[in-house]
Design an enzyme around this catalytic site. Structure first.
Site, PDB file in Angstrom:
ATOM      1  N   GLY A 235       0.797  -1.211   0.000  1.00 31.43           N
ATOM      2  CA  GLY A 235       0.000   0.000   0.000  1.00 31.43           C
ATOM      3  C   GLY A 235       0.833   1.265   0.000  1.00 31.43           C
ATOM      4  O   GLY A 235       1.177   1.803  -1.046  1.00 31.43           O
ATOM      5  N   VAL A 236       1.207   1.765   1.190  1.00 28.37           N
ATOM      6  CA  VAL A 236       1.918   3.035   1.314  1.00 28.37           C
ATOM      7  C   VAL A 236       3.435   2.839   1.237  1.00 28.37           C
ATOM      8  O   VAL A 236       4.099   3.367   0.355  1.00 28.37           O
ATOM      9  CB  VAL A 236       1.529   3.739   2.627  1.00 28.37           C
ATOM     10  CG1 VAL A 236       2.305   5.036   2.798  1.00 28.37           C
ATOM     11  CG2 VAL A 236       0.027   4.033   2.636  1.00 28.37           C
ATOM     12  N   GLN A 237       3.999   2.051   2.148  1.00 25.56           N
ATOM     13  CA  GLN A 237       5.447   1.831   2.179  1.00 25.56           C
ATOM     14  C   GLN A 237       5.890   0.634   1.343  1.00 25.56           C
ATOM     15  O   GLN A 237       7.014   0.593   0.858  1.00 25.56           O
ATOM     16  CB  GLN A 237       5.921   1.640   3.623  1.00 25.56           C
ATOM     17  CG  GLN A 237       6.090   2.919   4.420  1.00 25.56           C
ATOM     18  CD  GLN A 237       7.285   3.747   3.960  1.00 25.56           C
ATOM     19  OE1 GLN A 237       8.250   3.235   3.398  1.00 25.56           O
ATOM     20  NE2 GLN A 237       7.218   5.049   4.203  1.00 25.56           N
TER      21      GLN A 237
ATOM     22  N   GLN B 194      -2.496  -4.441  10.335  1.00 28.91           N
ATOM     23  CA  GLN B 194      -1.609  -5.310  11.109  1.00 28.91           C
ATOM     24  C   GLN B 194      -2.369  -5.996  12.241  1.00 28.91           C
ATOM     25  O   GLN B 194      -2.165  -7.186  12.506  1.00 28.91           O
ATOM     26  CB  GLN B 194      -0.454  -4.491  11.682  1.00 28.91           C
ATOM     27  CG  GLN B 194       0.561  -4.048  10.643  1.00 28.91           C
ATOM     28  CD  GLN B 194       1.726  -3.289  11.248  1.00 28.91           C
ATOM     29  OE1 GLN B 194       1.908  -3.294  12.460  1.00 28.91           O
ATOM     30  NE2 GLN B 194       2.512  -2.630  10.409  1.00 28.91           N
TER      31      GLN B 194
ATOM     32  N   HIS C 247       7.032   1.211  11.483  1.00 24.90           N
ATOM     33  CA  HIS C 247       6.284   2.063  12.403  1.00 24.90           C
ATOM     34  C   HIS C 247       6.241   1.329  13.734  1.00 24.90           C
ATOM     35  O   HIS C 247       6.014   0.119  13.770  1.00 24.90           O
ATOM     36  CB  HIS C 247       4.870   2.273  11.848  1.00 24.90           C
ATOM     37  CG  HIS C 247       4.084   3.364  12.501  1.00 24.90           C
ATOM     38  ND1 HIS C 247       4.672   4.430  13.156  1.00 24.90           N
ATOM     39  CD2 HIS C 247       2.744   3.561  12.603  1.00 24.90           C
ATOM     40  CE1 HIS C 247       3.723   5.235  13.606  1.00 24.90           C
ATOM     41  NE2 HIS C 247       2.557   4.725  13.289  1.00 24.90           N
TER      42      HIS C 247
ATOM     43  N   GLY D  53       6.323   6.304   1.084  1.00 23.71           N
ATOM     44  CA  GLY D  53       6.920   5.318   0.206  1.00 23.71           C
ATOM     45  C   GLY D  53       7.127   5.860  -1.200  1.00 23.71           C
ATOM     46  O   GLY D  53       8.086   5.497  -1.887  1.00 23.71           O
TER      47      GLY D  53
ATOM     48  N   GLU E  72       0.185  33.698  -1.555  1.00 21.38           N
ATOM     49  CA  GLU E  72       0.922  34.200  -0.391  1.00 21.38           C
ATOM     50  C   GLU E  72       0.939  33.199   0.762  1.00 21.38           C
ATOM     51  O   GLU E  72       1.817  33.249   1.621  1.00 21.38           O
ATOM     52  CB  GLU E  72       0.320  35.524   0.093  1.00 21.38           C
ATOM     53  CG  GLU E  72       0.585  36.695  -0.835  1.00 21.38           C
ATOM     54  CD  GLU E  72       2.064  37.062  -0.927  1.00 21.38           C
ATOM     55  OE1 GLU E  72       2.833  36.683  -0.027  1.00 21.38           O
ATOM     56  OE2 GLU E  72       2.445  37.718  -1.913  1.00 21.38           O
TER      57      GLU E  72
ATOM     58  N   SER F 239      14.299  39.832   1.577  1.00 21.73           N
ATOM     59  CA  SER F 239      14.333  41.284   1.753  1.00 21.73           C
ATOM     60  C   SER F 239      14.472  41.649   3.231  1.00 21.73           C
ATOM     61  O   SER F 239      14.086  40.883   4.119  1.00 21.73           O
ATOM     62  CB  SER F 239      13.059  41.916   1.195  1.00 21.73           C
ATOM     63  OG  SER F 239      11.954  41.634   2.027  1.00 21.73           O
TER      64      SER F 239
END
Length: 348
Positions: free
Chosen positions: A39-41, A103, A124, A153, A244, A270
């Site tokens: 999935g992510v990692q 998990q 993790h 990841g 900004e 500046s």
């Protein structure tokens, strides 16, 4: 280990010079690295390890979008891509890279494959640190280690392909074999870390949860929203308010901070900007310090873990998540952001 001075504090780190890729490959030459979760990692770590010459397989459920993604990324069913149980059985190092909620759900199945001498790897510290809530208690005869890249990841993979690296922490929770340190450092080098710094599972998850809720995601969105709203209610256009608030920061200033530090960036803007930034940054620190202290205590007492587990484990989590993300996506600020991104020169 190399000793580095971090703001006057000496800290030992592991670099690629002292632990080169050749040494990492030699250390893990007899290991089968089973990446559970794509999935992510999972994709970034698995692909980096494979490209660096390690023996890697992926475990994922068939007939799922992530299985299809793994196939699209070049993993071959029956050769380097397997159902989770088969991959866990084959692996001598099991990289447990599912979500925290995932998990918890898979643990009763996975723990059956943690035979003596194997290594259980996390990115993790959540599952181990909050074991009273997760139920993740590894057997005593396996190594329990962690490598936590300090980024997504996607970033890990992108930097690897660019010939760079993403710094990572590493930790050893349990050294059953006497090889845990060599294993974890070799894996950290193998996944593409720029350098490795040592921590423990508890500190990793405490800092990670604080960072995600704080300056990395939660606090920065809050600051963006507050400044944008102030500019808009004082008559500034959406384009001016967004530029900004967000565009100048992300496209111009933060790359300079990343390259040279905040002091350099202050020195090279500046004199009016210098004076204002120096006068106001401590006021923002004073205003937000109590919030960060409250946040850290919520992490340390397990309240954030409990909320995450309860929320992320529900069957309608994705639907609720999409509604919350829709609120962000459809806000005027991020609608303005979408328009601004389309106007960037490289998008034309």
């Amino acid at each position: 280990m190399a000793t580095i001075n971090f703001g006057g504090v000496q800290e030992d780190v592991v670099t690629r010079e002292e632990f080169p890729m050749e040494k990492a490959r030699e250390t893990l030459k007899d290991e089968v690295i089973a990446v559970i979760g794509y999935g992510v990692q999972g994709p970034g770590q698995a692909l980096n390890l494979k490209d660096n010459g390690f023996n890697v397989i992926v475990g994922q459920r068939k007939n799922s979008p992530t299985w299809d993604k793994a196939v699209a990324d070049g993993w071959v069913p029956g050769q380097t891509l397997f159902e989770i149980e088969e991959a866990a059985q084959k692996g001598t190092i099991i990289q447990f890279l599912l979500s925290d909620a995932g998990q918890i759900s898979l643990w009763p199945t996975l723990k059956q494959y943690l035979t003596p001498g194997k290594a259980l790897y996390f990115s993790h510290g959540f599952g181990i640190t909050y074991k009273d809530q997760t139920g993740i208690i590894p057997p005593a005869d396996v190594d329990v280690i962690l490598v936590a890249p300090k980024g997504s990841g996607t970033s890990l993979r992108r930097l690897f392909l660019a010939g760079q690296g993403l710094n990572s922490s590493f930790a050893i929770f349990q050294d059953a074999t006497g090889k845990a340190r060599d294993r974890v450092v070799a894996l950290g080098i193998g996944v593409g870390s720029g350098y490795l710094f040592e921590t423990d599972f508890k500190k990793e998850v405490y800092s990670d949860l604080t960072g995600e809720r704080g300056s990395l995601m939660g606090a920065i969105q809050g600051l963006f929203a507050a400044q944008y709203e102030t500019l808009r209610k004082n008559g500034h256009s959406p384009s001016e308010a967004f530029n900004e608030t967000v565009e100048e920061l992300t496209q111009s200033l933060m790359p300079l901070v990343a390259e040279n530090g905040m002091d350099w960036m202050y020195a090279n803007c500046s004199t009016t900007a210098q004076r204002g930034a120096l006068d106001w940054w401590k006021k923002f620190k004073e205003a937000t310090q109590p919030v960060f202290d409250e946040l850290y205590q919520s992490v340390a007492t397990g309240k954030e873990a409990a909320r995450s587990i309860a929320s992320n484990s529900t069957t309608d989590y994705r639907a609720k998540l999409n509604e919350e993300l829709k609120e962000l996506r459809e806000s005027e600020m991020w609608q303005a952001g979408a328009a601004v991104r389309k106007l960037r020169p490289n998008n034309n």
